[in-house]
Write an enzyme that holds these catalytic residues in place. Structure first.
Site, short mmCIF file in Angstrom:
data_model
loop_
_atom_site.label_atom_id
_atom_site.label_comp_id
_atom_site.label_asym_id
_atom_site.label_seq_id
_atom_site.Cartn_x
_atom_site.Cartn_y
_atom_site.Cartn_z
N LYS A 1 -86.99 -2.07 10.33
CA LYS A 1 -86.46 -0.71 10.47
C LYS A 1 -85.29 -0.69 11.45
O LYS A 1 -84.28 -0.02 11.21
CB LYS A 1 -87.58 0.25 10.92
CG LYS A 1 -88.54 0.55 9.78
CD LYS A 1 -89.85 1.16 10.22
CE LYS A 1 -90.81 1.21 9.04
NZ LYS A 1 -92.17 1.56 9.37
N GLN B 1 -95.44 3.53 14.22
CA GLN B 1 -95.78 2.44 13.30
C GLN B 1 -97.30 2.35 13.14
O GLN B 1 -98.03 2.21 14.12
CB GLN B 1 -95.21 1.11 13.83
CG GLN B 1 -95.44 -0.07 12.92
CD GLN B 1 -94.76 0.09 11.56
OE1 GLN B 1 -93.60 0.46 11.47
NE2 GLN B 1 -95.50 -0.16 10.49
N ASP C 1 -91.37 10.78 8.77
CA ASP C 1 -92.28 10.12 7.83
C ASP C 1 -93.00 11.15 6.97
O ASP C 1 -93.71 10.79 6.02
CB ASP C 1 -93.33 9.31 8.61
CG ASP C 1 -93.13 7.81 8.44
OD1 ASP C 1 -92.33 7.42 7.57
OD2 ASP C 1 -93.78 7.04 9.17
#
Ligand code: NAP
Length: 279
Positions: free
Chosen positions: A49, A93, A116
């Site tokens: 990322k 994460q 997200d």
């Protein structure tokens, strides 16, 4: 013979477009990435990322926390980032260590920075057709489908898997695109009966080579979301590509299929969060 659709190629084009926008507008876009512990897979995802952010001109700030961090401490960090006017998006994460309630932690991310798309409010907004952040994998799948010379309206889409991350939101997006959607899961009896009817087949189960030629319809479009590590260390999907390739019209491979699109949509969601903040 079917065509292998490389999400990586679509992703490259979408990243180049985003980079151009960011450079042209001199945007200062920042994504905060929270990594807890030192799980090698999580670390590798975070590095991926960071690299993708650098590629398009987004600043990635990684906050690495000790494996033993408490839920409260993690929530305090998120609160600080929620209030930091230099941060556009926040990503935690997953998975988190077992002593931490992931749901609680995710819910503490500000809705405006939840790139997200996992907070209850953003999930609810998706179902109410309100502006939201859609989770990156389903968004990436839709971008792949929209890239293909096919119409989704009126097609029978069968989604195998009903997770909050993939199966449920992709079913919703396909329904919004006027496909007729069937959702299958581990309690579905005679799964093949359904998958064989699919004009569009989305497989997000997490079982290597779970779908074979006898399970697909001729000329189907198959999106393989699964990522499975084989004994030889190589990755494979949920669909046996070699087995179905002669029968289908299009299929995404693993790797280089949905994965690169997921990260690309994270970059776009972060940019969108920045744009909304600047309005
Ligand atoms: P998950 O939360 O474990 O969900 C798996 C789903 O598969 C569940 O809904 C489960 O049904 C269903 N399932 C399990 N066994 C089945 C069976 N025999 N028949 C039919 N359905 C069955 O996993 P996920 O997060 O959705 O991820 C799925 C896969 O996609 C994994 O391999 C993951 O690594 C991969 N993934 C890839 C990306 C990417 O960017 N490429 C992103 C996210 C995930 P129940 O609900 O009944 O248990």
């Amino acid at each position: 013979m079917g065509e292998i659709v490389y999400g990586s190629v679509i992703a490259d084009k979408m990243r180049a477009d985003l980079r151009e926008k960011i450079i042209k507008n001199k945007d200062q876009v920042t994504l905060a990435v929270i990594l807890v512990g030192n799980d090698p897979a999580s670390l590798s995802y975070v590095r991926g990322k960071e690299k993708a952010c650098a590629q398009v001109g987004i600043q990635a700030k990684t906050y690495t926390c000790d494996q033993n961090i408490t839920e409260r401490e993690l929530q305090a960090l998120i609160k600080k980032l929620n209030n930091d006017s230099d941060i556009d998006g926040i990503l935690v994460q997953l998975p988190l260590p077992k002593h931490i309630n992931s749901t609680k932690v995710i819910q503490s991310i500000s809705v405006a920075k939840d790139v997200d798309g996992l907070t209850v409010e953003n999930v609810g907004r998706l179902y109410c057709k309100e502006p939201t952040f859609v989770p990156c994998t389903p968004l990436g799948i839709m971008a792949i489908l929209n890239f293909l010379p096919i119409k989704l309206a009126g097609k029978h889409a069968v989604v195998v898997g009903r997770s909050e991350l993939v199966g449920a939101p992709i079913s919703r997006l396909l329904l919004e695109a006027n496909a007729t959607v069937t959702m299958c899961h581990s309690y579905t009896k005679d799964l093949s009966f359904y998958t064989k009817q699919a004009d569009i087949l989305i497989v997000a189960v997490g079982k290597p080579q779970f779908i074979n030629a006898q399970d697909v319809k001729k000329d189907a479009v198959v999106i393989d979301v699964g990522v499975n590590r084989q004994a030889n260390g190589k990755l494979c999907g949920d669909v046996n590509l070699a087995s179905v390739l002669d029968k289908v019209a299009y299929i995404t491979p693993v790797p280089k299929g949905v994965g690169p699109m997921t990260i690309t949509m994270l970059l776009w969601n972060t940019y969108e969060a920045h744009q909304r903040r600047m309005r």
